[in-house]
Design a protein around this motif. Structure first.
Motif, PDB file in Angstrom:
ATOM      1  N   THR A  21       0.833  -1.209   0.000  1.00  0.00           N
ATOM      2  CA  THR A  21       0.000   0.000   0.000  1.00  0.00           C
ATOM      3  C   THR A  21       0.864   1.254   0.000  1.00  0.00           C
ATOM      4  O   THR A  21       0.611   2.197  -0.766  1.00  0.00           O
ATOM      5  CB  THR A  21      -0.939   0.009   1.222  1.00  0.00           C
ATOM      6  OG1 THR A  21      -1.779  -1.143   1.167  1.00  0.00           O
ATOM      7  CG2 THR A  21      -1.795   1.260   1.265  1.00  0.00           C
ATOM      8  N   ALA A  55       1.331   4.064  -3.073  1.00  0.00           N
ATOM      9  CA  ALA A  55       1.124   5.500  -2.869  1.00  0.00           C
ATOM     10  C   ALA A  55       2.318   6.292  -3.399  1.00  0.00           C
ATOM     11  O   ALA A  55       2.144   7.341  -4.037  1.00  0.00           O
ATOM     12  CB  ALA A  55       0.908   5.791  -1.386  1.00  0.00           C
ATOM     13  N   ASN A  75       2.334   8.536  -6.866  1.00  0.00           N
ATOM     14  CA  ASN A  75       2.411   9.925  -6.403  1.00  0.00           C
ATOM     15  C   ASN A  75       1.069  10.381  -5.830  1.00  0.00           C
ATOM     16  O   ASN A  75       0.609  11.481  -6.095  1.00  0.00           O
ATOM     17  CB  ASN A  75       2.888  10.855  -7.519  1.00  0.00           C
ATOM     18  CG  ASN A  75       3.444  12.143  -6.975  1.00  0.00           C
ATOM     19  OD1 ASN A  75       3.869  12.212  -5.827  1.00  0.00           O
ATOM     20  ND2 ASN A  75       3.428  13.178  -7.787  1.00  0.00           N
ATOM     21  N   GLN A  76       0.460   9.512  -5.050  1.00  0.00           N
ATOM     22  CA  GLN A  76      -0.824   9.806  -4.404  1.00  0.00           C
ATOM     23  C   GLN A  76      -0.646   9.725  -2.884  1.00  0.00           C
ATOM     24  O   GLN A  76      -1.217   8.859  -2.224  1.00  0.00           O
ATOM     25  CB  GLN A  76      -1.901   8.822  -4.863  1.00  0.00           C
ATOM     26  CG  GLN A  76      -2.234   8.937  -6.326  1.00  0.00           C
ATOM     27  CD  GLN A  76      -3.284   7.926  -6.766  1.00  0.00           C
ATOM     28  OE1 GLN A  76      -3.384   6.846  -6.212  1.00  0.00           O
ATOM     29  NE2 GLN A  76      -4.043   8.289  -7.778  1.00  0.00           N
ATOM     30  N   LEU A  77       0.125  10.641  -2.370  1.00  0.00           N
ATOM     31  CA  LEU A  77       0.404  10.651  -0.940  1.00  0.00           C
ATOM     32  C   LEU A  77      -0.672  11.407  -0.185  1.00  0.00           C
ATOM     33  O   LEU A  77      -1.096  12.485  -0.603  1.00  0.00           O
ATOM     34  CB  LEU A  77       1.762  11.292  -0.669  1.00  0.00           C
ATOM     35  CG  LEU A  77       2.963  10.613  -1.329  1.00  0.00           C
ATOM     36  CD1 LEU A  77       4.217  11.431  -1.094  1.00  0.00           C
ATOM     37  CD2 LEU A  77       3.125   9.211  -0.800  1.00  0.00           C
ATOM     38  N   ALA A  78      -1.130  10.832   0.914  1.00  0.00           N
ATOM     39  CA  ALA A  78      -2.093  11.504   1.780  1.00  0.00           C
ATOM     40  C   ALA A  78      -1.367  12.557   2.615  1.00  0.00           C
ATOM     41  O   ALA A  78      -0.140  12.548   2.708  1.00  0.00           O
ATOM     42  CB  ALA A  78      -2.778  10.482   2.689  1.00  0.00           C
ATOM     43  N   HIS A  79      -2.118  13.456   3.224  1.00  0.00           N
ATOM     44  CA  HIS A  79      -1.483  14.505   4.035  1.00  0.00           C
ATOM     45  C   HIS A  79      -0.983  13.952   5.361  1.00  0.00           C
ATOM     46  O   HIS A  79      -0.155  14.577   6.012  1.00  0.00           O
ATOM     47  CB  HIS A  79      -2.441  15.669   4.257  1.00  0.00           C
ATOM     48  CG  HIS A  79      -3.535  15.386   5.223  1.00  0.00           C
ATOM     49  ND1 HIS A  79      -4.646  14.639   4.891  1.00  0.00           N
ATOM     50  CD2 HIS A  79      -3.680  15.724   6.516  1.00  0.00           C
ATOM     51  CE1 HIS A  79      -5.423  14.543   5.937  1.00  0.00           C
ATOM     52  NE2 HIS A  79      -4.866  15.192   6.948  1.00  0.00           N
ATOM     53  N   ALA A  80      -1.459  12.774   5.769  1.00  0.00           N
ATOM     54  CA  ALA A  80      -1.004  12.180   7.027  1.00  0.00           C
ATOM     55  C   ALA A  80      -1.223  10.671   6.986  1.00  0.00           C
ATOM     56  O   ALA A  80      -2.116  10.184   6.289  1.00  0.00           O
ATOM     57  CB  ALA A  80      -1.766  12.773   8.208  1.00  0.00           C
ATOM     58  N   TYR A  81      -0.407   9.956   7.727  1.00  0.00           N
ATOM     59  CA  TYR A  81      -0.529   8.499   7.861  1.00  0.00           C
ATOM     60  C   TYR A  81      -0.465   8.162   9.341  1.00  0.00           C
ATOM     61  O   TYR A  81       0.355   8.711  10.071  1.00  0.00           O
ATOM     62  CB  TYR A  81       0.594   7.778   7.111  1.00  0.00           C
ATOM     63  CG  TYR A  81       0.456   7.868   5.612  1.00  0.00           C
ATOM     64  CD1 TYR A  81      -0.188   6.868   4.903  1.00  0.00           C
ATOM     65  CD2 TYR A  81       0.954   8.957   4.918  1.00  0.00           C
ATOM     66  CE1 TYR A  81      -0.336   6.952   3.536  1.00  0.00           C
ATOM     67  CE2 TYR A  81       0.811   9.054   3.548  1.00  0.00           C
ATOM     68  CZ  TYR A  81       0.166   8.054   2.858  1.00  0.00           C
ATOM     69  OH  TYR A  81       0.014   8.143   1.503  1.00  0.00           O
TER      70      TYR A  81
END
Length: 127
Positions: free
Chosen positions: A35, A39, A43-49
C-alpha cells in the motif's frame, strides 16, 4: 571503566541494528508495504498516515522506510536509492526533514507546539 564506557558509546540495540532498511526486507507486513509503495509510485500521498498496532509489529520501521522513500531524490521502484543527499542524511541521522516521535513520550501541549514549530520549516533537501 573507560573500556566499558567506550563499549557503551558504540552500543546499538539489536532491534535498531537489524531493523529493515527497505520495504522488501519487512517481513509479515506485505499488505502495508505494498500500500505504501503504491502510494509512492502513483504519487498519491495523503497529508497524514497513522501507524497503529501492538508493540513489535513494525510501525516505526515502516514509517521510517516510508519517510525515507518519499524524501528520496531518485527513488527506484518506490524504494529509497540510498545514494542521494537526502538518503545519506537520513542514514547518518542528520536529516532535518524527518522528525521521529512516539506518542508515549510526546503527549503534552508543549510537545505538540514544538512539533508544529518544526513542520513550518520547509525541507532543505527532498520533498
Amino acid at each position: 571503566m573507560r573500556e566499558e564506557r567506550k563499549f557503551m558509546d558504540n552500543f546499538i540495540v539489536s532491534a535498531r541494528k537489524y531493523r529493515p532498511a527497505n520495504f522488501v526486507s519487512v517481513i509479515g507486513q506485505s499488505h502495508i508495504t505494498s500500500t505504501l509503495k503504491n502510494a509512492i509510485s502513483r504519487n498519491q500521498l495523503a497529508h497524514a498516515y497513522l501507524f497503529c498496532g501492538p508493540r513489535g509489529v513494525g510501525k516505526t520501521t515502516c514509517a521510517r522506510i516510508f519517510a525515507k522513500a518519499i524524501n528520496c531524490l531518485n527513488p527506484k521502484d518506490a524504494e529509497a536509492c540510498n545514494e542521494c543527499e537526502s538518503c545519506r542524511a537520513f542514514n547518518e541521522g542528520r536529516s532535518f526533514n524527518i522528525h521521529e516521535l512516539d506518542a508515549a513520550s510526546n503527549n503534552s501541549v508543549d510537545d505538540i507546539r514544538n512539533l508544529t514549530d518544526q513542520v513550518r520549516i520547509p525541507p532543505q533537501i527532498g520533498r
